[in-house]
Enzyme design. Structure first.
Site, PDB file in Angstrom:
ATOM      1  N   ASN A  12       0.864  -1.185   0.000  1.00 31.95           N
ATOM      2  CA  ASN A  12       0.000   0.000   0.000  1.00 31.95           C
ATOM      3  C   ASN A  12       0.899   1.233   0.000  1.00 31.95           C
ATOM      4  O   ASN A  12       1.500   1.560   1.017  1.00 31.95           O
ATOM      5  CB  ASN A  12      -0.893  -0.041   1.247  1.00 31.95           C
ATOM      6  CG  ASN A  12      -1.732   1.211   1.401  1.00 31.95           C
ATOM      7  OD1 ASN A  12      -1.837   2.012   0.475  1.00 31.95           O
ATOM      8  ND2 ASN A  12      -2.341   1.368   2.566  1.00 31.95           N
ATOM      9  N   LYS A  14       0.045   4.270  -0.237  1.00 32.81           N
ATOM     10  CA  LYS A  14      -0.612   5.453   0.355  1.00 32.81           C
ATOM     11  C   LYS A  14      -0.389   6.671  -0.550  1.00 32.81           C
ATOM     12  O   LYS A  14      -0.435   6.541  -1.760  1.00 32.81           O
ATOM     13  CB  LYS A  14      -0.102   5.690   1.787  1.00 32.81           C
ATOM     14  CG  LYS A  14      -0.184   4.418   2.625  1.00 32.81           C
ATOM     15  CD  LYS A  14      -0.057   4.677   4.089  1.00 32.81           C
ATOM     16  CE  LYS A  14       0.002   3.345   4.818  1.00 32.81           C
ATOM     17  NZ  LYS A  14      -0.099   3.484   6.251  1.00 32.81           N
ATOM     18  N   HIS A 104      -9.547   0.542   4.814  1.00 35.06           N
ATOM     19  CA  HIS A 104      -8.272   0.750   5.515  1.00 35.06           C
ATOM     20  C   HIS A 104      -8.531   1.628   6.742  1.00 35.06           C
ATOM     21  O   HIS A 104      -9.381   2.525   6.702  1.00 35.06           O
ATOM     22  CB  HIS A 104      -7.258   1.418   4.575  1.00 35.06           C
ATOM     23  CG  HIS A 104      -5.879   1.439   5.130  1.00 35.06           C
ATOM     24  ND1 HIS A 104      -5.474   2.373   6.066  1.00 35.06           N
ATOM     25  CD2 HIS A 104      -4.818   0.628   4.919  1.00 35.06           C
ATOM     26  CE1 HIS A 104      -4.210   2.130   6.389  1.00 35.06           C
ATOM     27  NE2 HIS A 104      -3.787   1.075   5.711  1.00 35.06           N
ATOM     28  N   GLU A 106      -7.062   4.059   7.918  1.00 34.92           N
ATOM     29  CA  GLU A 106      -6.940   5.511   7.680  1.00 34.92           C
ATOM     30  C   GLU A 106      -8.210   6.061   7.035  1.00 34.92           C
ATOM     31  O   GLU A 106      -8.585   7.204   7.272  1.00 34.92           O
ATOM     32  CB  GLU A 106      -5.689   5.797   6.822  1.00 34.92           C
ATOM     33  CG  GLU A 106      -4.419   5.607   7.652  1.00 34.92           C
ATOM     34  CD  GLU A 106      -3.185   5.193   6.872  1.00 34.92           C
ATOM     35  OE1 GLU A 106      -3.168   5.316   5.632  1.00 34.92           O
ATOM     36  OE2 GLU A 106      -2.235   4.718   7.514  1.00 34.92           O
ATOM     37  N   GLU A 175      -5.362  -5.628  10.366  1.00 32.82           N
ATOM     38  CA  GLU A 175      -4.371  -4.583  10.592  1.00 32.82           C
ATOM     39  C   GLU A 175      -4.676  -3.876  11.908  1.00 32.82           C
ATOM     40  O   GLU A 175      -5.509  -2.954  11.945  1.00 32.82           O
ATOM     41  CB  GLU A 175      -4.426  -3.551   9.460  1.00 32.82           C
ATOM     42  CG  GLU A 175      -4.093  -4.121   8.099  1.00 32.82           C
ATOM     43  CD  GLU A 175      -3.509  -3.049   7.196  1.00 32.82           C
ATOM     44  OE1 GLU A 175      -2.374  -3.255   6.733  1.00 32.82           O
ATOM     45  OE2 GLU A 175      -4.138  -2.016   6.995  1.00 32.82           O
ATOM     46  N   GLY A 181       2.236   1.855  10.714  1.00 31.75           N
ATOM     47  CA  GLY A 181       3.146   2.996  10.592  1.00 31.75           C
ATOM     48  C   GLY A 181       3.833   3.385  11.888  1.00 31.75           C
ATOM     49  O   GLY A 181       4.438   4.446  11.973  1.00 31.75           O
ATOM     50  N   SER A 221       3.354  -2.567  10.303  1.00 33.88           N
ATOM     51  CA  SER A 221       4.807  -2.551  10.515  1.00 33.88           C
ATOM     52  C   SER A 221       5.493  -3.871  10.129  1.00 33.88           C
ATOM     53  O   SER A 221       6.425  -4.309  10.814  1.00 33.88           O
ATOM     54  CB  SER A 221       5.137  -2.162  11.954  1.00 33.88           C
ATOM     55  OG  SER A 221       4.688  -0.838  12.216  1.00 33.88           O
TER      56      SER A 221
HETATM   57  C1  PEP Z   1      -0.781  -0.144   5.974  1.00 39.46           C
HETATM   58  O1  PEP Z   1      -0.821   1.034   5.670  1.00 39.46           O
HETATM   59  O2  PEP Z   1      -1.683  -0.898   5.590  1.00 39.46           O
HETATM   60  C2  PEP Z   1       0.337  -0.617   6.781  1.00 39.46           C
HETATM   61  C3  PEP Z   1       0.278  -1.820   7.259  1.00 39.46           C
HETATM   62  O3  PEP Z   1       1.363   0.276   6.999  1.00 39.46           O
HETATM   63  P1  PEP Z   1       2.794  -0.063   7.705  1.00 39.46           P
HETATM   64  O4  PEP Z   1       3.310  -1.334   7.082  1.00 39.46           O
HETATM   65  O5  PEP Z   1       3.652   1.120   7.380  1.00 39.46           O
HETATM   66  O6  PEP Z   1       2.535  -0.231   9.158  1.00 39.46           O
END
Ligand code: PEP
Length: 265
Positions: A12, A14, A104, A106, A175, A181, A221
């Site tokens: 992703n 973003k 997601h 976000e 997630e 992040g 992460s």
């Molecule tokens: C994500 O945005 O779906 C995500 C898992 O980000 P990160 O790997 O940076 O934690």
């Protein structure tokens, strides 16, 4: 991972990358994917570069048999209309996508997307033959209050009537919001506990064949140094990767970790 399911590693991006750097990254990822068997790889660039990335990957795939799918990071659930700034599922297909991330955290957090709206987005994706990657996950407060499974299963149940009839076409990404992040990753045991609960719910609501066919990704992460242990869990079928997907060496190493498990290495 379970040999009955092909692992999926999705990146992703973003709100990162314009067309030149996006194409460069996608082509570099495709070159890594070419050397690997048994792992499906998907990238989710921003809307503005989807078509350019998809076209470069298609050209490479004709020439060299590369296989990287392209995903939208979001979509609008209506087919068309007066929704300024929005992009429909059929527009994603037109841009070369076969995948769409929906729900997601976000989007849920900054754009107030409800469980019901996420289900509509998943339906629009499926209606247009896109594979939805439906994200679910608890916040830190919800985890601290012991509500992880309650929250995740509530989010999952909202989308099950939509995805059960599609059999294995949809993917669920667990997630934990506190891990996205932040550099804080769920322990493999914690991830597996939630994934196993999701799988049990898929079985209860959709039957054993549906539960076996549906891939469950972990996201939050994921990095080269923790990927292998997470991916080795029986109900973890891949990863949704944010930050590390912007770096071909890191993303490639995560894809390699999945491939090494497939090989039994
Ligand atoms: C994500 O945005 O779906 C995500 C898992 O980000 P990160 O790997 O940076 O934690």
């Amino acid at each position: 991972m379970d040999p009955r399911r092909i692992p999926l590693i999705a990146g992703n991006w973003k709100m990162h990358h314009g067309s030149a750097s996006g194409i460069e990254l996608a082509v570099a990822i495709a070159k890594v994917a070419k050397t690997i068997r048994g792992v499906e790889v998907v990238v989710a660039p921003p809307f503005t570069v989807l078509a350019a990335v998809a076209q470069s990957l298609e050209e490479l795939s004709e020439q060299r048999g590369l296989l990287v799918g392209v995903a939208g990071q979001n979509l609008h659930h209506e087919a068309k209309g007066a929704f300024t700034g929005e992009v429909s599922a059929s527009m994603l297909v037109d841009a070369g996508c076969r995948w769409a991330i929906v729900g997601h955290s976000e989007r849920r957090q900054y754009f107030a997307e409800s469980d019901a709206l996420v289900a509509k987005k998943a339906q629009a994706a499926l209606d247009n033959k896109l594979h939805p990657i439906v994200c679910v996950g608890e916040t830190l407060d919800e985890r601290s209050a012991g509500k992880t499974l309650e929250v995740v299963l509530r989010q999952l149940r909202a989308v099950l009537p939509t995805i059960v009839p599609a059999r294995g076409a949809a993917v669920i990404a667990y997630e934990p919001v506190w891990a996205i992040g932040t550099g804080k990753v769920a322990t493999p045991a914690d991830a597996e506990e939630v994934h196993a609960a999701i799988r049990a719910e898929l079985d209860a609501q959709g039957g054993a064949a549906f539960a076996t066919a549906t891939r469950l990704l972990y996201g939050g992460s994921v990095k080269p140094d923790n990927a292998r242990e997470l991916l080795a869990q029986p109900d973890v079928d891949g990863a949704l990767v944010g930050g590390a997907s912007l770096d071909v060496a890191q993303f490639g190493a995560i894809v390699q970790a999945a491939a090494s498990i497939v090989r039994g290495a």
